[in-house]
Design an enzyme around this catalytic site. Structure first.
Site, PDB file in Angstrom:
ATOM      1  N   ASP A   1       0.854  -1.177   0.000  1.00 19.06           N
ATOM      2  CA  ASP A   1       0.000   0.000   0.000  1.00 19.06           C
ATOM      3  C   ASP A   1       0.901   1.241   0.000  1.00 19.06           C
ATOM      4  O   ASP A   1       2.084   1.174   0.307  1.00 19.06           O
ATOM      5  CB  ASP A   1      -0.939  -0.035   1.214  1.00 19.06           C
ATOM      6  CG  ASP A   1      -2.183   0.799   0.987  1.00 19.06           C
ATOM      7  OD1 ASP A   1      -2.174   1.639   0.082  1.00 19.06           O
ATOM      8  OD2 ASP A   1      -3.163   0.614   1.728  1.00 19.06           O
TER       9      ASP A   1
ATOM     10  N   GLU B   1     -10.149   6.948   4.478  1.00 21.90           N
ATOM     11  CA  GLU B   1      -9.086   6.433   5.336  1.00 21.90           C
ATOM     12  C   GLU B   1      -9.145   7.040   6.746  1.00 21.90           C
ATOM     13  O   GLU B   1     -10.215   7.260   7.293  1.00 21.90           O
ATOM     14  CB  GLU B   1      -7.724   6.632   4.660  1.00 21.90           C
ATOM     15  CG  GLU B   1      -7.668   5.900   3.302  1.00 21.90           C
ATOM     16  CD  GLU B   1      -6.299   5.821   2.705  1.00 21.90           C
ATOM     17  OE1 GLU B   1      -5.344   5.541   3.437  1.00 21.90           O
ATOM     18  OE2 GLU B   1      -6.169   6.008   1.477  1.00 21.90           O
TER      19      GLU B   1
HETATM   20  C1  BGC Z   1      -5.053   2.928   0.282  1.00 24.34           C
HETATM   21  C2  BGC Z   1      -5.343   1.847  -0.715  1.00 24.34           C
HETATM   22  C3  BGC Z   1      -5.293   2.414  -2.100  1.00 24.34           C
HETATM   23  C4  BGC Z   1      -3.974   3.098  -2.335  1.00 24.34           C
HETATM   24  C5  BGC Z   1      -3.856   3.742  -3.684  1.00 24.34           C
HETATM   25  C6  BGC Z   1      -3.803   3.675  -0.049  1.00 24.34           C
HETATM   26  O1  BGC Z   1      -3.643   4.759   0.800  1.00 24.34           O
HETATM   27  O2  BGC Z   1      -4.928   2.364   1.561  1.00 24.34           O
HETATM   28  O3  BGC Z   1      -6.569   1.259  -0.441  1.00 24.34           O
HETATM   29  O4  BGC Z   1      -5.495   1.394  -3.033  1.00 24.34           O
HETATM   30  O5  BGC Z   1      -3.780   4.108  -1.374  1.00 24.34           O
HETATM   31  O6  BGC Z   1      -4.619   4.875  -3.785  1.00 24.34           O
HETATM   32  C1  BGC Z   2      -3.520   9.597  -2.181  1.00 23.55           C
HETATM   33  C2  BGC Z   2      -4.315   8.380  -1.921  1.00 23.55           C
HETATM   34  C3  BGC Z   2      -3.603   7.596  -0.930  1.00 23.55           C
HETATM   35  C4  BGC Z   2      -3.309   8.405   0.323  1.00 23.55           C
HETATM   36  C5  BGC Z   2      -2.451   7.653   1.275  1.00 23.55           C
HETATM   37  C6  BGC Z   2      -3.317  10.362  -0.906  1.00 23.55           C
HETATM   38  O1  BGC Z   2      -2.566  11.506  -1.144  1.00 23.55           O
HETATM   39  O2  BGC Z   2      -4.153  10.370  -3.119  1.00 23.55           O
HETATM   40  O3  BGC Z   2      -4.487   7.622  -3.075  1.00 23.55           O
HETATM   41  O4  BGC Z   2      -4.376   6.509  -0.632  1.00 23.55           O
HETATM   42  O5  BGC Z   2      -2.656   9.585   0.020  1.00 23.55           O
HETATM   43  O6  BGC Z   2      -2.619   7.992   2.594  1.00 23.55           O
END
Ligand code: BGC
Ligand code: BGC
Length: 884
Positions: free
Chosen positions: A363, A563
């Site tokens: 991730d 998130e």
């Molecule tokens: C998320 C994932 C996601 C990835 C790409 C991460 O922060 O936990 O679920 O697929 O970002 O955007």
């Molecule tokens: C991104 C997400 C990612 C996240 C991680 C964001 O800046 O756009 O895709 O999941 O950071 O915490």
């Protein structure tokens, strides 16, 4: 009474880990949970005969005293059948490619960069195996770029990757995207209900169709891989990602994952498997992302191995049996060990025991959280079994360090070759070498399929099926045709709100209806249906009608989040989000029957709303087809029922705003509405009055809110600093502090005294700041491109340098940013949200893991500012540029 501080996200406060005794109790409770679940699962997984045998054999106990809590016992795990027999031709082809690759080309294959931080030329030069677009990334830096721009960029990356000049191998790269509720990054795509709503449908056949439609839409813009489905089994809905999970019940999750993967990828062995109209799927986040302590995102699941297997792994065997090609390792930990570096789970369990023959991707920079690693160096992860690093902005440093580590043997040749082989196997299996440029593949550029009528109809069906009826006093619903209907609440005509996070942007917040062409708000859908059936509609968000209605529909709920930004301390709507209650009570007092339509990513404590409303519908996050609500709520003109309710709770509904760990099937389980609950038309739907005490002894603070609505966040204190740097609390407002240098007063912005005004008088260095005695860990937010957002009004522009900083208690641990030029540029006298990316503080020396000064503002000149809110966030009017 418990101190509020102890309850509010204590996990993010360092030095406050629960004692071993507390942990021990939790584990014991978890054990009980898993035994009762186990019996159920033995039936559900009976067809993986091996597992059932293993359970009854004399294998070592999963939590035997000697083994560390995070040691696995692979023989206790299921062993699903991977649906591909060894294919000698494919293997020979892959081996032939691997043999010709240089070490640089091999390293490139295992690194994935984000399009915001890599150009096609760089992807070529570094032989990158894959790219992704994170939630906030788009072509040319534009999140909201139209579909053709995405496809054009896909072509550019593809063309760069296959360049064979100078003896390059020219392996085509793959583009991964978060198509998590439809092709949800793309304007105009069909946005299906989020998984929490799909779980309520209990309809695996529809799930497969949704997945297939999503794959089609993804192909139109040239990507060939989605990071979906999320197969989390959220146990504590304070987790900000609970809505990405189908259910708290492992059986419901297991019933969806195989069909969802088949819908995305096609049938193993079929000629179009993994080829257009299909895409690669990812099951994520392996493992127990939904089992972390207190629902803390990226936290630690402190549970025994049996719970890990029986609850959190439930979605994997069906997905593996369907041939899921990739698995994403979780940000989170199991009993203190980060999944991205967990050899036992990634290699011994997933690959060796569960027969996973695809590749494991990490991730977003998650490897950087493994002890001893940074985002740009982490041999531990690949050595533990990770095959592809998601290194969005860190890819170049990671590439260099991996190259060095492979040369030195720190990353063994065999492990690197295995990772590359796994990735190439997938590329061969999906026909990527023969596919040609994305725009020339069968669905490339078929933008007529993006948000097509057929897909929208499917989404609308899903909306209808996902609604759960919790109260229906005197059979108020379905509403008679021909009535005067008031539609109120801030969700009434707000498409972003009905979509939730991971919608066009990462957080999905603050988007106007105009960026959702073809979508229908709930209010628009109701208006069309009511008027078509001869009724009248008035839409008034504040509920203040001009014509007295026969009935009111109030649409309200959670604002979008993604998130950790969605983590809650209590199961209640966040501060400042309860205008709807006043509207409902006002209407009720006027004897107008009220239908509550609740938009949320999870069940929350709703007793007051349930009391205030005559009927209550949990609509989850229904997505772009808001008309599905009217389909169910309204009778046909002939008086008959058009569509009955179908949905059943896939998460238990809480009685209190305080988390209750009891789960279905356990003694002590006593939710307000149990798992599986949901009324149908014709059933008695009255509810007795519910108690209105939430059980929460404080507001549901949004994590990372330092100051809002005139109140400081519970941990934060206001202080000042003088010329000598001494820090003194400001206990009284209004007052003048720092030897007459700074005057602090309260003024009104929206409500009485909700704002602090700071005036720097005279000269000499002086500052004000918010301090906490406990350190806060803001490293997740920093990695996630979150900013410190000040809602402010500049009354008088600065006359000298102004510094805004963050710091920790230790010396040499402060970072700061110059703010004077930004403050001189924002329009004076008007309210603005000024964002300072957290990375700015990290880059200038702040240790984001132990922040005690959440914000400081210092100047030696004069300045006059009013500040109404200080919080971490992603929405702003101005972003301050900082040194890299
Ligand atoms: C998320 C994932 C996601 C990835 C790409 C991460 O922060 O936990 O679920 O697929 O970002 O955007
Ligand atoms: C991104 C997400 C990612 C996240 C991680 C964001 O800046 O756009 O895709 O999941 O950071 O915490």
């Amino acid at each position: 009474m418990r101190a509020r501080n102890n309850l509010e996200a204590p996990n993010r406060v360092l030095g406050k880990r629960p004692s071993a005794a507390v942990r021990g109790r939790k584990v014991a409770a978890g054990c009980g949970a898993s035994t009762s679940k186990m019996a159920r699962k033995a039936v559900a997984w009976g067809f993986f005969g091996l597992w059932v045998t293993a359970m009854t054999s004399s294998a070592p106990a999963a939590d035997s005293a000697e083994a560390p809590a995070s040691t696995v016992h692979p023989q206790l795990w299921p062993s699903p059948t991977w649906p591909f027999a060894t294919d000698p031709a494919l293997e020979a082809r892959v081996q032939a490619i691997v043999k010709t690759l240089t070490l640089e080309e091999k390293i490139g294959q295992v690194v994935q960069a984000d399009i915001a931080s890599v150009t096609p030329e760089e992807a070529r030069k570094y032989h990158l195996g894959s790219i992704l677009n994170g939630g906030n990334s788009g072509p040319g830096g534009d999140d909201l770029a139209p579909a053709p721009k995405w496809l054009a960029l896909a072509d550019q990356f593809y063309a760069a990757s296959i360049d064979k000049s100078g003896g390059r191998a020219g392996i085509p790269l793959m583009w991964g995207t978060d198509a998590i509720h439809g092709h949800s990054n793309i304007i105009g795509a069909t946005l299906f209900p989020q998984n929490v709503g799909l779980g309520a449908m209990r309809d695996p056949a529809l799930i497969e169709k949704i997945a297939a439609a999503t794959a089609v839409e993804v192909r139109t813009t040239g990507m060939e891989w989605t990071f979906a489905p999320t197969v989390a089994v959220p146990q504590d809905v304070r987790w900000g990602r609970a809505y990405e999970g189908y259910s708290e019940d492992p059986a419901v999750v297991a019933s969806y994952t195989g069909v969802f993967v088949r819908g995305l990828q096609g049938e193993p062995g079929a000629h179009d498997f993994l080829r257009s109209p299909h895409v690669l799927a990812t099951t994520k986040h392996f493992l127990a992302d939904g089992g972390t302590d207190q629902g803390h995102d990226q936290g630690d699941a402190r549970i025994p191995e049996t719970a890990l297997r029986d609850i959190h792994a439930a979605g994997y065997p069906p997905a593996l049996a369907a041939g899921v090609q990739t698995v994403m390792a979780s940000f989170s930990s199991w009993n203190g060990v980060k999944l991205a570096g967990h050899h036992g789970l990634l290699t011994d369990v997933l690959k060796n025991r569960m027969n996973f023959g695809g590749f494991v991707v990490s991730d977003w920079n998650a490897h950087g959280q493994i002890p001893g690693c940074t985002t740009t160096s982490c041999p531990q992860a690949i050595n533990a079994g990770l095959d592809m690093y998601m290194a969005p902005d860190s890819w170049r440093g990671l590439y260099e360090s991996l190259l060095d580590q492979a040369r030195k043997g720190i990353v063994p040749q065999a492990r690197l070759d295995d990772a590359v082989t796994r990735i190439l196997r997938v590329k061969v299996r999906m026909g990527l070498f023969e596919a040609g440029p994305p725009s020339k593949r069968p669905l490339g550029g078929r933008f007529d399929l993006l948000g097509s009528r057929e897909h929208r109809a499917l989404a609308r069906t899903a909306v209808r099926e996902s609604l759960v009826l919790l109260k229906n006093q005197d059979g108020l619903l379905p509403l008679k045709a021909g009535q005067k209907v008031l539609i109120a609440g801030d969700g009434a005509d707000h498409i972003a709100k009905q979509c939730g996070g991971w919608t066009l942007t990462w957080q999905g917040a603050g988007l106007p209806n105009t960026v959702f062409p073809g979508a229908t708000s709930i209010g628009q859908g109701l208006r069309a249906a009511v008027t078509a059936a001869g009724g009248q509609v008035e839409l008034a968000v504040d509920g203040k009608y001009r014509t007295r209605p026969d009935v009111a529909i109030v649409v309200f709920g959670e604002n979008p989040y993604a998130e950790f930004q969605g983590d809650l301390a209590y199961l209640q709507l966040r501060d400042g989000n309860d205008g709807h209650l006043e509207i409902m009570r006002r209407l009720r007092a006027a004897k107008i029957p009220v239908v509550a339509v609740f938009l949320s990513g999870r069940p929350l404590w709703m007793n007051r709303e349930l009391n205030a409303a005559n009927a209550f519908v949990a609509a989850w996050l229904p997505g772009s087809e808001g008309a599905g609500i009217a389909d169910v709520l309204l009778r046909k003109p002939d008086g008959s029922i058009a569509y009955d309710f179908h949905g059943r709770l896939s998460f238990s509904w809480p009685r209190l705003a305080v988390y209750d760990a009891h789960k279905s099937g356990q003694p002590g389980y006593n939710p307000l509405f149990p798992l599986g609950y949901g009324l149908r038309y014709g059933q008695q739907g009255d509810l007795p009055p519910l108690p209105e005490e939430s059980g929460a002894d404080g507001a549901s603070d949004q994590n990372g809110v330092l100051f809002s609505n005139g109140k400081l966040g519970s941990a934060w204190r206001l202080s000042y600093t003088d010329e000598r740097g001494g820090v003194q609390p400001i206990s009284l407002v209004p007052s003048t502090v720092a030897a007459g240098r700074v005057r602090v007063t309260r003024i009104d912005r929206s409500t009485q005294e909700d704002t602090l005004r700071f005036e720097w008088l005279g000269s000499g260095l002086a500052g004000v700041q918010l301090d906490s005695r406990q350190p806060f860990d803001f490293s997740r937010e920093t990695n996630g491109d979150v900013a410190l957002v000040l809602d402010m009004r500049v009354n008088k522009v600065p006359t000298a340098q102004v510094e805004v900083g963050m710091a920790c208690a230790e010396p040499r641990c402060a970072g700061s940013v110059r703010l004077d030029s930004a403050l001189s540029r924002v329009p004076a006298g008007s309210w603005q949200r000024v964002a300072i990316p957290l990375k700015c503080f990290a880059n200038t020396g702040a240790d984001m893991q132990r922040i005690t000064t959440g914000v400081s503002m210092r100047t030696a000149g004069s300045l006059d500012v009013a500040i109404s809110r200080v919080a971490l966030g992603t929405e702003s009017d101005h972003v301050v540029a900082c040194a890299r």
